[in-house]
Design an enzyme around this catalytic site. Structure first.
Site, PDB file in Angstrom:
ATOM      1  CG  HIS A 113      26.416 -33.147  10.743  1.00 42.39           C
ATOM      2  ND1 HIS A 113      27.579 -33.661  10.230  1.00 42.39           N
ATOM      3  CD2 HIS A 113      26.061 -33.963  11.766  1.00 42.39           C
ATOM      4  CE1 HIS A 113      27.908 -34.762  10.895  1.00 42.39           C
ATOM      5  NE2 HIS A 113      26.999 -34.966  11.834  1.00 42.39           N
ATOM      6  CG  LEU A 114      26.382 -25.921  11.709  1.00 42.08           C
ATOM      7  CD1 LEU A 114      26.960 -24.621  12.277  1.00 42.08           C
ATOM      8  CD2 LEU A 114      24.913 -26.062  12.111  1.00 42.08           C
ATOM      9  NE  ARG A 115      24.159 -32.050   6.562  1.00 40.58           N
ATOM     10  CZ  ARG A 115      24.544 -33.253   6.953  1.00 40.58           C
ATOM     11  NH1 ARG A 115      25.831 -33.580   6.935  1.00 40.58           N
ATOM     12  NH2 ARG A 115      23.666 -34.143   7.367  1.00 40.58           N
ATOM     13  CG  HIS A 174      30.375 -42.587  13.200  1.00 37.56           C
ATOM     14  ND1 HIS A 174      29.325 -41.925  12.635  1.00 37.56           N
ATOM     15  CD2 HIS A 174      30.017 -43.880  13.241  1.00 37.56           C
ATOM     16  CE1 HIS A 174      28.356 -42.799  12.339  1.00 37.56           C
ATOM     17  NE2 HIS A 174      28.766 -43.998  12.702  1.00 37.56           N
ATOM     18  CG  HIS A 222      26.708 -40.472  17.162  1.00 44.01           C
ATOM     19  ND1 HIS A 222      27.546 -41.542  17.004  1.00 44.01           N
ATOM     20  CD2 HIS A 222      26.917 -39.683  16.090  1.00 44.01           C
ATOM     21  CE1 HIS A 222      28.220 -41.397  15.887  1.00 44.01           C
ATOM     22  NE2 HIS A 222      27.863 -40.275  15.323  1.00 44.01           N
ATOM     23  CG  ASP A 280      24.543 -36.912  14.632  1.00 43.15           C
ATOM     24  OD1 ASP A 280      25.083 -36.130  13.832  1.00 43.15           O
ATOM     25  OD2 ASP A 280      24.429 -38.131  14.420  1.00 43.15           O
ATOM     26  CG  HIS A 287      20.130 -35.408   5.181  1.00 41.78           C
ATOM     27  ND1 HIS A 287      21.359 -35.452   4.575  1.00 41.78           N
ATOM     28  CD2 HIS A 287      20.252 -36.140   6.321  1.00 41.78           C
ATOM     29  CE1 HIS A 287      22.192 -36.184   5.312  1.00 41.78           C
ATOM     30  NE2 HIS A 287      21.536 -36.604   6.379  1.00 41.78           N
TER      31      HIS A 287
END
Lengths: 421, 314
Positions: free
Chosen positions: A55-57, A172, A230, A303, A307
């Site tokens: 997740h590179l946001r 997921h 995952h 994964d 945050h």
């Protein structure tokens, strides 16, 4: 552009050698030094790692991470290629976003970006995104990761469409109605803590459903490709193992945090250990490790889910799920499992294995191959110091631990993407 | 009346093509030539069905097909009774069976039925005991459309033998595609069904003479006729497609796609068209288009079908 890296060992060999890379390709081994000469410090060279789940946001959540920090972190972790997840803000369901991400990542000089795009519009699970356009724009995988594809019919339609485009759908796998409000593994620890639990069956039930969708399509002569992200439970892995025996197009990944941590870590109520799917039991972790050994788990993925510290300092119910450790994944795996799995297996699970899942050519070190390389220092012990992370998420469950196998040099497309100071 | 072993079974209805031999189907096409000649006369009427009452029972909206059938029946001198479900007791909850049994009391001799549910035409035949022509039931069959398509292709190439017809669009929900896939191979032609994977049921590949592909270029390669199917807007909310634009960019029948077909290939569409979605203006209006010809042929085919079912009946 020409680089010669000297004083290192090719994985599987103890002999010191050098490699020359030119114009993005491996020119050859033990050639006369050319171009910039870099000391490999006696390390071990392998193909650069491939991450299928980060997740590179960006766009929209760049306070957590952005392309520059995320891809720099990946390069520091030895990764040459990163598949980023589409649960950004806005969601990556628009070809223009895919193109803009690729354009920006291409200028950064860190790990190579390969965006995954949303399977459904807004990841709402109700209507397919424009999958053809998204592929044309450069998306390499479709997923609603972060969401759970409750509408089985739409997932089925997505699998069919993706397969017609030669693409994998990753999921997921978690039944949201079974998970309900669970924030950690349902079991003795959650009961002791009085924290709502997320049962292992939530994962297994969803994996079973999805496998039956794949089986139904295969029975109609329509093979599709489902990749389960995952995986965290023994039961779900059993189901995947069985699906593989049936010859179905099902693959799965396991994350190092599910191998190295259990729900016991949550006894202190620290939300840093809150992940989705949750940390399970030691028995699950052992089963997953066995799956890596026997090949029923296809590959490793981190994964990487950054945050802000403030978000993770909330209580267990309110804090977001996810930990960010793409810089640690290899040293963590090598330190914990180098003795049981072996170096070559760990490297394979992070290079050729994810490439096979995606249908990409398997990376090699042969002359003429793309010059995506990583040099690991397999000897020096170093403490995990989050303040030094390239990622914006400068905290980790493994802070202060001593690990070996740190990358010292990452070369992507023939250019230095990371070099340890 | 029960057919004996020595007597050739003559279909009393056209629900689909199951009971129809290639010879009888060919006879319908041959007879349509005569019907076209009738339509070219100053007085476009023959007395073949004089005294018969034909009911068009349309439980689903359709102006074109109903008009085509009604005109065909009138041109053969039949009395036509129109039953439109929307303005009838069906909207008050009456069952299909009760409706048909009531209509039959009016001494209806044959039914032309359209219904949103697959199999409804079979039920009308069962409840009425009268000849029934299926004018489209659910996603199952629309046999007169397939006959007029076959006729239009045959008109162009003299024979259907060895010809290939590519059908592109929402195959899953198309009764036109199913009927063509059933009919054309019986008449010696090959059928290629093409559409997005979500709209292309794999099981159709089991039909003889039928192949499936998601690649429109592959579909039209070697095709003598290319039929675009209407893409229904409701497929969007069903999640079958990313967007109409994406569909159009990938599957639209246009002149560029037709360049991959046989040099004399024609363009068909069962109508009504969504221009610029499943078909471009250059394909719909260009020299390859036989779309208006299909409409003309449709009337002749329906006259021919009525003649076959109702004239000289036992």
């Amino acid at each position: 552009m020409t680089i010669t890296i000297t004083n290192m060992k090719r994985i599987g060999s103890e002999e010191l050698t050098s490699v020359t890379v030119e114009n993005g390709l491996i020119k050859g081994w033990n050639l006369a030094e050319e171009g910039e000469v870099i000391d490999g410090q006696g390390g071990t060279v392998a193909p650069a790692l491939i991450e299928l789940h980060a997740h590179l946001r960006e766009p929209g959540q760049t306070q957590k991470e952005d392309l520059a920090s995320g891809l720099a972190a990946a390069a520091a972790g030895g990764y040459g290629t990163v598949v980023c997840m589409p649960n950004t803000s806005p969601v990556i369901d628009d070809p223009a976003i895919v193109r803009s991400l690729l354009e920006k990542a291409g200028t950064l000089g860190f790990a190579r970006l390969k965006p995954a795009a949303a399977l459904t519009r807004g990841q709402q699970g109700e209507a397919l995104a424009e999958l053809t356009y998204l592929k044309q724009a450069g998306a390499v995988m479709f997923t609603d990761d972060g969401r759970t594809n409750e509408n089985a019919r739409v997932l089925r339609l997505g699998l069919e469409t993706a397969a017609s485009l030669g693409m994998v759908v990753s999921v997921h796998a978690e039944d949201a109605s079974l998970r309900a409000d669970g924030v950690m593994n349902e079991g003795a620890v959650s009961e002791a803590l009085g924290v709502p639990g997320n049962p292992a069956a939530a994962e297994a039930a969803r994996v079973a459903r999805d496998i039956e969708i794949v089986a139904g399509l295969a029975a109609q002569g329509r093979p599709v490709r489902l990749h389960v992200q995952h995986l965290s439970t023994a039961r779900a892995l059993d189901l995947v193992r069985d699906a593989k025996k049936r010859g179905l197009g099902v693959s799965c990944e396991v994350c190092p945090h599910h191998l190295t941590l259990t729900d016991e870590a949550l006894r202190g109520f620290d939300a840093i250990y809150k992940v989705a799917p949750p940390l399970r039991t030691q028995a699950d972790a052992d089963f997953l490790l066995e799956g890596l050994r026997d090949g029923s788990v296809d590959c490793l993925a981190t994964d990487h889910a950054p945050h802000t510290r403030a978000e993770k300092e909330r209580d267990l119910l309110d804090a977001p799920s996810g930990i960010a450790y793409i810089e640690l994944a290899f040293p963590l795996m090598y330190t914990r499992f180098g003795g049981t799995l072996g170096l070559e297996k760990i490297v394979e699970l992070l290079t050729a294995a994810p490439a096979r899942v995606m249908g990409w050519p398997e990376p090699t070190l042969e002359a003429g191959a793309p010059a995506d390389l990583v040099v690991f220092d397999l000897k020096t012990e170093r403490e995990v110091r989050p303040a030094e992370f390239k990622s914006k998420a400068k905290f980790t469950p493994w802070a202060g631990e001593t690990l070996t196998g740190w990358p010292v040099l990452t070369v992507v497309d023939g250019k230095v993407a990371y070099r340890r100071d | 009346m029960t057919a004996t072993a020595t007597k050739q079974v003559r279909p009393r209805h056209l629900l689909d093509f199951q009971d129809w031999s290639p010879e009888r189907l060919t006879a319908i096409l041959d007879n349509a030539d005569t019907m076209l000649q009738v339509l070219d006369r100053p007085v476009k009427k023959v007395p073949a069905l004089q005294g018969l009452t034909i009911c068009t029972a349309f439980f689903e909206n359709s102006t074109r097909t109903r008009t085509s059938f009604e005109l065909a029946a009138r041109r053969m001198s039949a009395d036509v009774m129109t039953f439109a479900a929307g303005a009838s007791s069906v909207s008050k909850g009456e069952s299909l069976r009760d409706t048909i049994e009531v209509l039959t009391q009016y001494r209806v001799d044959a039914y032309i039925v359209r219904h949103h549910a697959s199999g409804a035409a079979h039920l009308v035949h069962q409840y009425s005991g009268k000849p029934v022509i299926n004018a489209g039931d659910g996603r199952r069959a629309h046999p007169t459309q397939a006959l007029l398509d076959a006729y239009t292709v045959r008109q162009e190439f003299d024979s259907l033998d060895g010809k290939t017809v590519a059908i592109i669009g929402d195959i899953r929900h198309s009764r036109v595609a199913r009927s063509n896939a059933e009919l054309l191979p019986k008449l010696g032609a090959k059928v290629v069904l093409c559409g997005p994977a979500t709209l292309l049921p794999a099981d159709l590949a089991g039909l003889p003479g039928v192949t499936l592909t998601t690649d429109p270029v592959q579909a039209v390669r070697g095709a003598h006729a290319v039929m675009a199917l209407r893409l229904q807007q409701e497929r969007m909310s069903g999640g079958y497609l990313g967007s109409l634009q994406e569909y159009a960019d990938t599957y639209q029948v246009n002149e560029a796609l037709m360049q991959h077909a046989e040099s004399g290939a024609i363009v068909l569409h069962p109508g009504p068209m969504n221009r610029d979605v499943e078909i471009s203006a250059d394909a719909a209006d260009g020299p390859r288009s036989r779309i208006l010809k299909q409409v003309e042929n449709g009337q002749a085919i329906r006259m021919s079908v009525l003649y076959h079912l109702l004239v000289g009946r036992d």
